[in-house]
Structures are given as C-alpha cells and as structure tokens.
Motif scaffolding. Structure first.
Motif, PDB file in Angstrom:
ATOM      1  N   ASP A  56     -11.310   1.095   3.820  1.00 41.83           N
ATOM      2  CA  ASP A  56     -12.068   1.727   4.905  1.00 41.83           C
ATOM      3  C   ASP A  56     -11.092   2.012   6.028  1.00 41.83           C
ATOM      4  O   ASP A  56     -11.181   1.478   7.147  1.00 41.83           O
ATOM      5  CB  ASP A  56     -13.241   0.864   5.366  1.00 41.83           C
ATOM      6  CG  ASP A  56     -14.383   1.722   5.895  1.00 41.83           C
ATOM      7  OD1 ASP A  56     -14.173   2.944   6.047  1.00 41.83           O
ATOM      8  OD2 ASP A  56     -15.474   1.199   6.147  1.00 41.83           O
ATOM      9  N   SER A  57     -10.139   2.898   5.722  1.00 39.48           N
ATOM     10  CA  SER A  57      -8.967   3.082   6.579  1.00 39.48           C
ATOM     11  C   SER A  57      -9.329   3.334   8.034  1.00 39.48           C
ATOM     12  O   SER A  57      -8.654   2.849   8.927  1.00 39.48           O
ATOM     13  CB  SER A  57      -8.123   4.236   6.051  1.00 39.48           C
ATOM     14  OG  SER A  57      -7.745   3.941   4.724  1.00 39.48           O
ATOM     15  N   TRP A  58     -10.381   4.108   8.289  1.00 36.30           N
ATOM     16  CA  TRP A  58     -10.628   4.528   9.685  1.00 36.30           C
ATOM     17  C   TRP A  58     -11.785   3.783  10.338  1.00 36.30           C
ATOM     18  O   TRP A  58     -12.247   4.167  11.415  1.00 36.30           O
ATOM     19  CB  TRP A  58     -10.824   6.051   9.748  1.00 36.30           C
ATOM     20  CG  TRP A  58      -9.788   6.809   8.960  1.00 36.30           C
ATOM     21  CD1 TRP A  58     -10.017   7.866   8.129  1.00 36.30           C
ATOM     22  CD2 TRP A  58      -8.363   6.589   8.920  1.00 36.30           C
ATOM     23  NE1 TRP A  58      -8.830   8.299   7.565  1.00 36.30           N
ATOM     24  CE2 TRP A  58      -7.807   7.530   8.028  1.00 36.30           C
ATOM     25  CE3 TRP A  58      -7.501   5.674   9.532  1.00 36.30           C
ATOM     26  CZ2 TRP A  58      -6.438   7.587   7.733  1.00 36.30           C
ATOM     27  CZ3 TRP A  58      -6.127   5.728   9.235  1.00 36.30           C
ATOM     28  CH2 TRP A  58      -5.630   6.666   8.361  1.00 36.30           C
ATOM     29  N   GLU A  73      12.150   9.002  -7.874  1.00 32.13           N
ATOM     30  CA  GLU A  73      11.605   9.247  -9.223  1.00 32.13           C
ATOM     31  C   GLU A  73      10.167   9.768  -9.134  1.00 32.13           C
ATOM     32  O   GLU A  73       9.715  10.517  -9.998  1.00 32.13           O
ATOM     33  CB  GLU A  73      11.713   7.995 -10.110  1.00 32.13           C
ATOM     34  CG  GLU A  73      11.002   6.735  -9.633  1.00 32.13           C
ATOM     35  CD  GLU A  73      11.877   5.829  -8.767  1.00 32.13           C
ATOM     36  OE1 GLU A  73      12.712   6.345  -7.999  1.00 32.13           O
ATOM     37  OE2 GLU A  73      11.707   4.584  -8.845  1.00 32.13           O
ATOM     38  N   TYR A  74       9.454   9.381  -8.064  1.00 30.55           N
ATOM     39  CA  TYR A  74       8.106   9.942  -7.838  1.00 30.55           C
ATOM     40  C   TYR A  74       8.215  11.419  -7.467  1.00 30.55           C
ATOM     41  O   TYR A  74       7.525  12.264  -8.031  1.00 30.55           O
ATOM     42  CB  TYR A  74       7.390   9.169  -6.713  1.00 30.55           C
ATOM     43  CG  TYR A  74       6.132   9.871  -6.224  1.00 30.55           C
ATOM     44  CD1 TYR A  74       4.933   9.762  -6.929  1.00 30.55           C
ATOM     45  CD2 TYR A  74       6.143  10.654  -5.067  1.00 30.55           C
ATOM     46  CE1 TYR A  74       3.786  10.410  -6.493  1.00 30.55           C
ATOM     47  CE2 TYR A  74       4.999  11.309  -4.625  1.00 30.55           C
ATOM     48  CZ  TYR A  74       3.825  11.182  -5.345  1.00 30.55           C
ATOM     49  OH  TYR A  74       2.694  11.834  -4.916  1.00 30.55           O
ATOM     50  N   ARG A  75       9.103  11.731  -6.522  1.00 31.02           N
ATOM     51  CA  ARG A  75       9.223  13.128  -6.076  1.00 31.02           C
ATOM     52  C   ARG A  75       9.612  14.021  -7.244  1.00 31.02           C
ATOM     53  O   ARG A  75       9.108  15.132  -7.392  1.00 31.02           O
ATOM     54  CB  ARG A  75      10.234  13.239  -4.922  1.00 31.02           C
ATOM     55  CG  ARG A  75       9.730  12.540  -3.653  1.00 31.02           C
ATOM     56  CD  ARG A  75      10.564  12.907  -2.442  1.00 31.02           C
ATOM     57  NE  ARG A  75      11.943  12.442  -2.540  1.00 31.02           N
ATOM     58  CZ  ARG A  75      12.376  11.288  -2.052  1.00 31.02           C
ATOM     59  NH1 ARG A  75      11.539  10.473  -1.413  1.00 31.02           N
ATOM     60  NH2 ARG A  75      13.634  10.927  -2.187  1.00 31.02           N
ATOM     61  N   MET A 111       0.859  -1.178   0.000  1.00 34.32           N
ATOM     62  CA  MET A 111       0.000   0.000   0.000  1.00 34.32           C
ATOM     63  C   MET A 111       0.901   1.235   0.000  1.00 34.32           C
ATOM     64  O   MET A 111       1.915   1.252   0.690  1.00 34.32           O
ATOM     65  CB  MET A 111      -0.924  -0.031   1.223  1.00 34.32           C
ATOM     66  CG  MET A 111      -1.952  -1.167   1.129  1.00 34.32           C
ATOM     67  SD  MET A 111      -3.169  -1.141   2.450  1.00 34.32           S
ATOM     68  CE  MET A 111      -2.285  -2.025   3.732  1.00 34.32           C
ATOM     69  N   ARG A 112       0.546   2.238  -0.792  1.00 29.56           N
ATOM     70  CA  ARG A 112       1.350   3.455  -0.979  1.00 29.56           C
ATOM     71  C   ARG A 112       2.720   3.160  -1.597  1.00 29.56           C
ATOM     72  O   ARG A 112       3.697   3.848  -1.299  1.00 29.56           O
ATOM     73  CB  ARG A 112       1.555   4.210   0.341  1.00 29.56           C
ATOM     74  CG  ARG A 112       0.305   4.818   0.892  1.00 29.56           C
ATOM     75  CD  ARG A 112      -0.028   6.124   0.188  1.00 29.56           C
ATOM     76  NE  ARG A 112      -1.310   6.638   0.624  1.00 29.56           N
ATOM     77  CZ  ARG A 112      -1.463   7.493   1.630  1.00 29.56           C
ATOM     78  NH1 ARG A 112      -0.432   7.949   2.273  1.00 29.56           N
ATOM     79  NH2 ARG A 112      -2.652   7.887   1.965  1.00 29.56           N
ATOM     80  N   GLN A 113       2.776   2.119  -2.456  1.00 30.93           N
ATOM     81  CA  GLN A 113       4.057   1.818  -3.113  1.00 30.93           C
ATOM     82  C   GLN A 113       4.444   2.927  -4.081  1.00 30.93           C
ATOM     83  O   GLN A 113       5.624   3.137  -4.353  1.00 30.93           O
ATOM     84  CB  GLN A 113       4.007   0.457  -3.809  1.00 30.93           C
ATOM     85  CG  GLN A 113       2.993   0.353  -4.963  1.00 30.93           C
ATOM     86  CD  GLN A 113       2.823  -1.090  -5.452  1.00 30.93           C
ATOM     87  OE1 GLN A 113       3.180  -2.036  -4.763  1.00 30.93           O
ATOM     88  NE2 GLN A 113       2.289  -1.260  -6.658  1.00 30.93           N
TER      89      GLN A 113
END
Ligand code: CP3
Length: 351
Positions: A212-214, A42-44, A33-35
């Motif tokens: 449903d993170s929270w 390279e993302y930044r 998750m959040r890979q």
C-alpha cells in the motif's frame, strides 16, 4: 552440548518465513524491494525491446528476471517480477508503464459510472502467472518466493489520478465526495488483489506482500475507516492459506499499528521511523521489515556499513526482523553494494 541436526531447508522453514512468524532464525533474512530491476545490467539487457507490462506476462522473462538478484546477491527471498497494476491490465484496463514516470491510465476513473464500468479480473486469465510461479519455485529450491499485490488504496490512486501523483488530491476528493462509490471501488480492487495473490500462493509462493505504497498520505482516522477494511479483505481472501503476510507502505509512521491490524504478520517500515520505535508502535505480535534508506546505498561504503549496523541493532527490538530497504532500490545503485549489504547483515546476525 547441542546435537540438533541442521534445520531442514525448505521454503516453508526458511529464515524469511521463520522471521516473519517470530521464530528463531540462523541469520536475519535479507531481500530488497525492487531487487529485480534497473540496478542490474543483466536486467536491462533482458528487458531491452520489451515493454514492462508485456515482460510481466511472459513466464520465461518473469522467471529469469526474478532469479537474477537471487543469483547475484544471495538474498534470502525472491520477489515475483511483476507490477502492481498488472491485475488491472489483465482484467482489460488500458494502462501503460511509461519509463521514468510509472503507470499511466488511458481513461482515469473520475465518476461513479466509471467505477461501475471497471472490468473484473477473471482468474482463468492468470495462467501465465501460475506457470511462472511454478517454474520459479522449482528453480529456487529452498529459497522462498514472495508473491505480491497492490493494496486497494494504492491501486485506486493510479486509477483516479490517471498516473503517479504526489498529493493524491483527486483520490482523496473522490473518497470524501463519493463514499459509496469509493467503497464499491475498493471492494472490487480487494477482490482482484485477493484473486491475484491466491493464484501465486496456490502455485507455490511461500509468503505474500501487500504493497500500500501511498497509504501514508492519509490520516490515521481516514485510513482506519475508509481503507483498512479493504486491505483486511485482501488478506481475508487468502482464507486458510498458511503463508506469512507482509504489509508495507511509505510514510506510514502514524499508521504502523493500523497496518498491522489489517492482518499482517510483518509490518514493512520506511526509513523515517527507527525499527525500535516501530516495534513499540506495532507491538509484540508482529515482525518488522525494513528499513535502510535506499539513498544510503549511493553514499560511501563506511556510511553504508554504519547504517546497516544501526538498522540491524534497532531491528533486534522486533519480534522478528526481515532486513530490507525502506523503499525500492534506486536505479543508480551499484549492485556490488547490494551484495555487500547481504553479506554484512548475514555476518552480523549469524546465530
Ligand atoms: O521488487 C521487485 O523487484 C519486484 C518487482 C516490482 C516492480 N514493481 C517492478 C517494476 C514490484 C514489487 C513492483 C510494485 C510496484 N509498482 C509498486 C509498489 C512498490 C513501490 O515501489 O512502492 C508501485 C507503486 C508500482 C508502480 C510503478 N511501476 C512505478 C512507480 C514504476 C517506476 C517507473 C519508473 O520507470 O521509474 C513502475 C515500473 C517498474 N516496476 C519497473 C520495475 C522493474 C521499472 C520499469 C522498467 O524497468 O522499465
């Protein structure tokens, strides 16, 4: 003697999809998750100068950012680069993602009238999404793309709190004080999440994850009666689209069986409950995803190695196991450690 040919490699027959369905795999599939995000230089570089929610609506950027972690780490799935608030933004809700904070809503939902004034998500506004998914599927070849959406409860927390929150007290107060408006709000968010997921699956996504993170802030009783029916409505909105459904929240140890009952093929587990215990709670009808503590990746390599081995071992108790973290990659994570984790999981689980 086995004369069986190698399995054909298509996304629908990939280890990710097979593990999600509880079928035999060549190796335990891994993704994070959040890979796609700030752990990657390279993302930044690519994101510099473009606001998050703008980037999410640019098919070129979405395609490239989604592919970055697949190329670098050799993960077994891509996850669409997007954000859970995007369906609201596309519908016309004024939301900004503040760096280091998260989504901030200009006019939070505080009254029954606010609920009824929310705009609907028109499917024809999702052309950018279908374009990005089609391009990705073409680029990814045999690697499956996971589409995703935010579940009604977690989206409601952002709308009602106006931004990230720890206690989600305003959300719960609204849920208790205005049960009818609450139901209408979650109904509407379920319709929009289902629209968002259908657009991705119809363009070629091979699996979906409903975040449903929270949800973990709720008691099982409240989750079961006031939230679960709306999450189930999202999955039901996929109709007969034959893609595995992953369902995940943080701090959901007490809710794991219910999260499965909402319609998941795979229950995502955070780091708090070991996978063998999670398998007991979820039962033999569903696979599990998880659950290495993302903070472990900031420790020394021997610790990372030991913890990966533990998660792999405990995951053997599940019907099928998709290796992942217990929540998203932390921005300070050394990307080399992520690559090493992929290699180790594959090596430990090669059949
Ligand atoms: O997993 C992936 O790689 C796919 C991309 C993805 C993002 N957000 C990219 C993102 C996914 C699946 C999400 C979902 C999402 N967004 C969730 C559910 C998953 C979870 O973490 O529980 C939630 C709660 C959000 C809301 C949100 N968006 C938060 C809390 C933040 C972090 C704020 C911050 O800056 O620390 C965001 C922003 C965000 N979403 C970033 C990324 C890569 C960082 C923005 C940036 O790089 O500028």
């Amino acid at each position: 003697m086995s004369t069986a040919a190698a399995r054909p490699t298509s996304p629908a027959d990939s280890d990710l999809v097979r593990a999600a369905r509880g079928l035999p795999v060549d190796r335990t599939p891994v993704w994070f998750m959040r890979q796609a995000g700030r752990s990657l230089p390279e993302y930044r570089a690519l994101r510099a100068g473009t606001a998050m929610l703008e980037a999410c609506q640019d098919p070129d950027l979405v395609t490239e950012i989604t592919l970055q972690p697949v190329r670098r780490h050799g993960v077994d799935a891509a996850i669409l680069f997007s954000d859970i608030v995007l369906p609201l933004v596309v519908a016309g809700v004024d939301i900004e993602i503040k760096p280091g904070v998260g989504p901030v809503v200009a006019d939070p939902v505080r009254t029954v009238a606010d609920v009824d004034a929310l705009p609907d998500l028109e499917p024809d506004r999702l052309d950018f999404l279908a374009t990005a998914v089609r391009r990705l599927v073409a680029e990814l070849g045999p690697t499956p793309l996971i589409g995703f959406a935010g579940a009604p409860f977690t989206l409601a927390t952002y709308l009602i709190e106006g931004g990230p929150s720890k206690e989600h007290a305003r959300t719960k107060a609204f849920m208790y004080a205005e049960p009818e408006a609450w139901t209408r709000l979650l109904d509407r968010l379920a319709v929009s999440a289902a629209t968002f997921l259908r657009a991705q699956v119809d363009a070629g996504a091979s699996a979906v994850q409903l975040f449903d993170s929270w949800a973990g802030v709720l008691s099982a009783a409240d989750y079961g009666t006031r939230v679960l029916p709306h999450s189930r409505a999202v999955f039901d909105g996929l109709g007969d689209r034959d893609v595995p459904r992953i369902h995940f929240g943080v701090g959901t140890g007490e809710l794991l069986a219910l999260i499965g009952d909402a319609g998941a093929d795979v229950v995502g587990v955070d780091w708090r409950v070991p996978l063998d215990e999670a398998a007991r709670r979820v039962g033999p009808q569903r696979s599990l995803q998880g659950n290495l503590d993302p903070a472990v990746l900031l420790a020394d390599r021997a610790t990372v190695d030991r913890e990966v081995r533990r998660v792999v071992e405990q995951g053997r108790a599940a019907r099928g196991h998709v290796f992942n973290l217990g929540h998203g990659v932390l921005p300070d994570t050394d990307p080399g450690v992520l690559t090493a984790v992929v290699e180790l999981v594959h090596e430990l689980t090669r059949r």
